[in-house]
Design an enzyme around this catalytic site. Structure first.
Site, PDB file in Angstrom:
ATOM      1  CG  MET A 124      -2.003  -1.093   1.107  1.00 36.45           C
ATOM      2  SD  MET A 124      -3.526  -0.747   2.042  1.00 36.45           S
ATOM      3  CE  MET A 124      -2.893  -0.638   3.698  1.00 36.45           C
ATOM      4  N   GLY A 125       2.150   1.067  -0.406  1.00 37.31           N
ATOM      5  CA  GLY A 125       3.045   2.214  -0.504  1.00 37.31           C
ATOM      6  C   GLY A 125       3.644   2.604   0.830  1.00 37.31           C
TER       7      GLY A 125
ATOM      8  CG  LEU B  24       7.416   1.397  -1.015  1.00 40.79           C
ATOM      9  CD1 LEU B  24       8.169   1.206  -2.322  1.00 40.79           C
ATOM     10  CD2 LEU B  24       6.527   0.196  -0.725  1.00 40.79           C
TER      11      LEU B  24
ATOM     12  CG  HIS C 270       7.477  -2.232   1.852  1.00 43.97           C
ATOM     13  ND1 HIS C 270       7.274  -1.168   2.700  1.00 43.97           N
ATOM     14  CD2 HIS C 270       6.298  -2.901   1.797  1.00 43.97           C
ATOM     15  CE1 HIS C 270       6.016  -1.179   3.123  1.00 43.97           C
ATOM     16  NE2 HIS C 270       5.407  -2.218   2.600  1.00 43.97           N
TER      17      HIS C 270
ATOM     18  CD  GLN D  93      -6.073  -3.718   2.799  1.00 45.06           C
ATOM     19  OE1 GLN D  93      -6.045  -4.287   1.716  1.00 45.06           O
ATOM     20  NE2 GLN D  93      -5.023  -3.693   3.607  1.00 45.06           N
TER      21      GLN D  93
ATOM     22  CE  LYS E  67       4.280  -4.831  10.409  1.00 41.95           C
ATOM     23  NZ  LYS E  67       2.863  -4.485  10.694  1.00 41.95           N
TER      24      LYS E  67
ATOM     25  CD  GLN F 287      -1.817  -9.003   4.797  1.00 40.36           C
ATOM     26  OE1 GLN F 287      -2.565  -8.055   4.955  1.00 40.36           O
ATOM     27  NE2 GLN F 287      -0.559  -8.861   4.407  1.00 40.36           N
TER      28      GLN F 287
ATOM     29  CB  SER G 144       4.494  -0.825  10.881  1.00 38.17           C
ATOM     30  OG  SER G 144       3.187  -0.453  10.501  1.00 38.17           O
ATOM     31  CB  SER G 145       3.271   2.386   6.590  1.00 38.63           C
ATOM     32  OG  SER G 145       3.938   1.724   5.524  1.00 38.63           O
TER      33      SER G 145
END
Length: 282
Positions: free
Chosen positions: A30-31, A33, A37, A61, A151, A155, A187-188
């Protein structure tokens, strides 16, 4: 690197690549990065000839509109990262191209039981959105391999189940969680933490590690006592706990003496930021 914006254009490019018998690796994102990633992309190069990274902030989501609106959008930075690392195709579609008839009218894909437990209880509909967009990407790109971080353990398990049950001829490759030196999982969402919260956030994994050691030394029979102690430690540090318990790694049921493989799954709020993490015990 090719920047492709539409499903039709990507589909045509994939057909050309298939003629040359290149293997294709897909990293769905989802970008925004980060190093996690990048590690996935570097791993993918060991498996596939052509590397495709998709960037799509998937509204299906998100069960919180504000969370969707606030999700970081860093196209220019992401584009530069992917170009510098030698990705072949960046797929950056818009919502209307992915969901031409709107989300409410979109055919969806859902893995029944696994999508409704643990994180699925806290975020209703989240995994339905994940498996729908992943299925669409798999159908459009038809990769030989697809790469995911560990992580998001639930999912990952759901996507592996999806691939098996829908007979996708795709190999799912996972990468262990990438962490900062202090143990915080990349994490973003970490960008939303304040300076003070960034000092506290690593304690989530530290307490997970302590819990794991106690389970190994004191046995699973003492699970409730161990979990209660760990939850109390997190609350004292300032976390608002959503999930913190020990689960069967295959079923995501709460672990029992019959569970041969178990994992600690955790999610907790620190201010306005929801952090998730996990640790396999055995």
């Amino acid at each position: 690197m090719y920047l492709i914006r539409t499903v039709n254009a990507l589909h045509k490019k994939i057909q050309l690549l298939k003629k040359t018998k290149n293997t294709i690796g897909l990293i769905p994102t989802m970008g925004n990065l980060h190093d996690g990633h990048i590690k996935l992309i570097l791993l993918s190069k060991k498996y596939a000839d052509i590397i495709i990274v998709s960037i799509f902030i998937n509204p299906m989501q998100f069960n919180n509109l504000l969370d969707l609106q606030n999700y970081p959008k860093t196209f220019k930075e992401d584009y530069q990262i992917l170009q510098n690392i030698g990705v072949n195709i960046m797929f950056f579609p818009n919502v209307n191209d992915i969901y031409p008839n709107g989300i409410k009218n979109q055919t969806f894909v859902e893995v029944p039981k696994l999508s409704k437990v643990v994180e699925g209880q806290s975020r209703p509909g989240h995994f339905k959105g994940v498996t729908t967009i992943i299925s669409k990407l798999f159908n459009i790109i038809q990769p030989n391999f697809s790469f995911f971080g560990e992580k998001d353990y639930q999912q990952l398990l759901i996507i592996k189940t999806l691939v098996k049950e829908l007979n996708y001829m795709i190999k799912i490759i996972s990468l262990p969680t990438i962490r900062l030196k202090n143990g915080l999982a990349l994490s973003s969402r970490n960008n939303n933490l304040t300076v003070e919260q960034k000092k506290i956030a690593p304690y989530l994994y530290k307490i997970i590690q302590k819990t794991s050691k106690k389970i190994i030394t004191q046995n699973i029979e003492n699970r409730k006592k161990i979990i209660d102690e760990s939850r109390f430690s997190l609350i004292k540090k300032g976390f608002l706990i959503d999930i913190f318990d020990i689960y069967d790694r295959n079923t995501l049921n709460l672990s029992s003496e019959k569970s041969k493989k178990i994992i600690i799954l955790a999610s907790a709020w620190l201010g306005k930021t929801r952090l998730i993490d996990n640790k396999k015990i055995f």
